[in-house]
Design a protein around this motif. Structure first.
Motif, PDB file in Angstrom:
ATOM      1  N   ALA A 238      46.669  29.540  32.336  1.00  0.00           N
ATOM      2  CA  ALA A 238      47.173  30.411  33.408  1.00  0.00           C
ATOM      3  C   ALA A 238      48.645  30.764  33.171  1.00  0.00           C
TER       4      ALA A 238
ATOM      5  N   VAL B 276      40.918  30.906  38.295  1.00  0.00           N
ATOM      6  CA  VAL B 276      42.292  31.386  38.544  1.00  0.00           C
ATOM      7  C   VAL B 276      42.202  32.622  39.430  1.00  0.00           C
TER       8      VAL B 276
ATOM      9  N   SER C 190      37.445  26.085  35.348  1.00  0.00           N
ATOM     10  CA  SER C 190      38.543  26.368  36.274  1.00  0.00           C
ATOM     11  C   SER C 190      38.492  27.813  36.720  1.00  0.00           C
TER      12      SER C 190
ATOM     13  N   ALA D 258      41.158  28.152  44.947  1.00  0.00           N
ATOM     14  CA  ALA D 258      42.066  28.893  44.052  1.00  0.00           C
ATOM     15  C   ALA D 258      42.991  29.803  44.859  1.00  0.00           C
TER      16      ALA D 258
ATOM     17  N   VAL E  94      45.437  28.085  40.474  1.00  0.00           N
ATOM     18  CA  VAL E  94      44.394  27.519  39.605  1.00  0.00           C
ATOM     19  C   VAL E  94      43.645  26.425  40.366  1.00  0.00           C
TER      20      VAL E  94
ATOM     21  N   THR F 225      48.755  24.834  41.548  1.00  0.00           N
ATOM     22  CA  THR F 225      47.399  24.282  41.676  1.00  0.00           C
ATOM     23  C   THR F 225      47.173  23.852  43.123  1.00  0.00           C
TER      24      THR F 225
END
Lengths: 77, 327
Positions: free
Chosen positions: B267, B203, B201, B310, B293, B327
């Protein structure tokens, strides 16, 4: 050491505001200098000839210098 | 004592060691004249047929530079250097055919027919041995302590070059990865995750109303806040997470092997520590951050798309009222 690069490189390092350099670069230069001195001592201790010591120092300094020039170019970019 | 323990613990911390190796971003890069010169001069000094800068990856040893052997990597299981990285000292094998650990190694029984070996660990400042600088001979031989000292010194210089690259990639104010280096790290993690079918992922976060901090308290206060956020987030992240400063008050964090709810939770923890952070000398300044995210979905074709995804999530966090994760 590459004599074409040396004055230019040193000018650039000295002309750069230390505050604009990542903190690790100045300390890396200091550590490298100390390590080269240690290498010379170790090579002498191992009985190496002056020619071998010269070429060893030239190799490691030239190699590091290339990295440093690249690092400064990246910072300027 | 703490530093001594950390020093020895690093030898047992394979996960941390791999993270340290990956931070150098050197695996699978092209040969470079600087390292070739170093191995070449060592070959002359030790009068050996083979010299290598060997990096021990998860399942292989990969050679950043090698003289006298026509391969760029071997399986880790066959590697002498895999043993050498488990100690702080140089490892010396005067006759591999007489050493039960190596007598049946394919590197001893077949090309390049190694008989003698000396390897100096490439030890990072965090005490991780990421590889070795090593010399091989095809006949049995001893390496005396003075020769080993020379090898150890050259190994230190190799690490110093790798460290210089790291230092140059850092933002001077926060010591986090700079924008360019962070973008390269996004590309690298994406490539690795796709190759190994792993999750990851990304961020992107920035500080809310940061301009008002500068306007109200002045730029020194703003700088102190940025440093406080960088320090706090560096402490909070996992060792394998990669944190960068990608703009004035904008940061990025790559989280390998984490996705979905777990990534959102990570996050959220980061959002909370930012909210609770205090800038030294400026305890009266309160600040928060908004976090976007984006998982590495199958439709993420490249690093730009992932970062844009992101960034779009960050926009939603801002639009939703700030000081939140979206998200």
């Amino acid at each position: 050491m590459n004599n074409d690069l040396k004055p230019n490189l040193m000018d650039r390092v000295q002309a750069t505001d230390p505050a604009s350099l990542p903190p690790g670069i100045i300390s890396s230069i200091e550590r490298h200098k100390a390590r080269v001195a240690e290498l010379v001592t170790a090579l002498r201790g191992a009985g190496m000839s002056d020619d071998i010591i010269d070429s060893s120092v030239r190799s490691v300094v030239a190699s590091y210098e290339q990295e440093l020039v690249k690092a400064l170019r990246d910072l300027e970019a | 004592m703490l530093s001594l323990n950390k020093h020895s613990d690093a030898l047992l911390d394979e996960h941390g060691r791999i993270c340290a190796l990956e931070r150098y971003s050197v695996l699978d890069t092209q040969p470079e004249p600087g390292f070739e010169k170093i191995t070449s001069v060592i070959k002359t000094i030790f009068e050996v047929p083979m010299v290598a800068i060997s990096l021990i990856d998860r399942e292989r040893q990969w050679f950043k530079s090698i003289q006298g052997f026509d391969k760029s990597e071997t399986p880790r299981s066959a590697s002498f250097c895999n043993h050498a990285i488990k100690t702080r000292e140089c490892m010396v094998i005067p006759d591999a055919s007489a050493d039960p650990r190596f007598a049946n190694s394919p590197l001893v029984l077949g090309p390049p027919f190694v008989r003698a070996y000396a390897g100096a660990p490439l030890e990072t400042p965090e005490s991780y041995n990421v590889g070795t600088l090593c010399v091989f001979d095809t006949r049995p031989r001893e390496f005396n302590p003075k020769e080993i000292e020379v090898l150890r010194n050259f190994a230190g210089l190799v690490v110093e070059e790798l460290e210089l690259r790291q230092a140059a990639a850092r933002d001077c104010q926060t010591n986090l990865l700079g924008r360019h280096a962070f973008a390269q790290a996004v590309e690298r993690v994406l490539r690795q995750a796709v190759q190994s079918a792993a999750t990851a992922s990304l961020v992107i976060f920035d500080l809310d109303h940061f301009k008002s901090v500068n306007d109200t308290w002045g730029h020194p206060a703003g700088d102190a806040v940025i440093k406080a956020v960088a320090a706090t987030c560096s402490e909070e992240k996992r060792p394998e997470d990669i944190l960068g400063r990608i703009g004035g008050e904008e940061f990025g964090m790559i989280m390998p092997n984490l996705a979905g709810e777990a990534a959102i939770a990570a996050a959220e923890r980061m959002r909370r520590v930012v909210e609770e952070a205090v800038a030294p000398d400026w305890p009266e300044i309160r600040f928060t951050g908004s976090f976007g995210v984006a998982d590495l979905d199958p439709d993420v074709a490249n690093a730009s798309i992932w970062m844009a995804s992101a960034d779009a999530a960050l926009y939603r966090a801002k639009a939703g009222g700030r000081n939140r994760v979206a998200t």
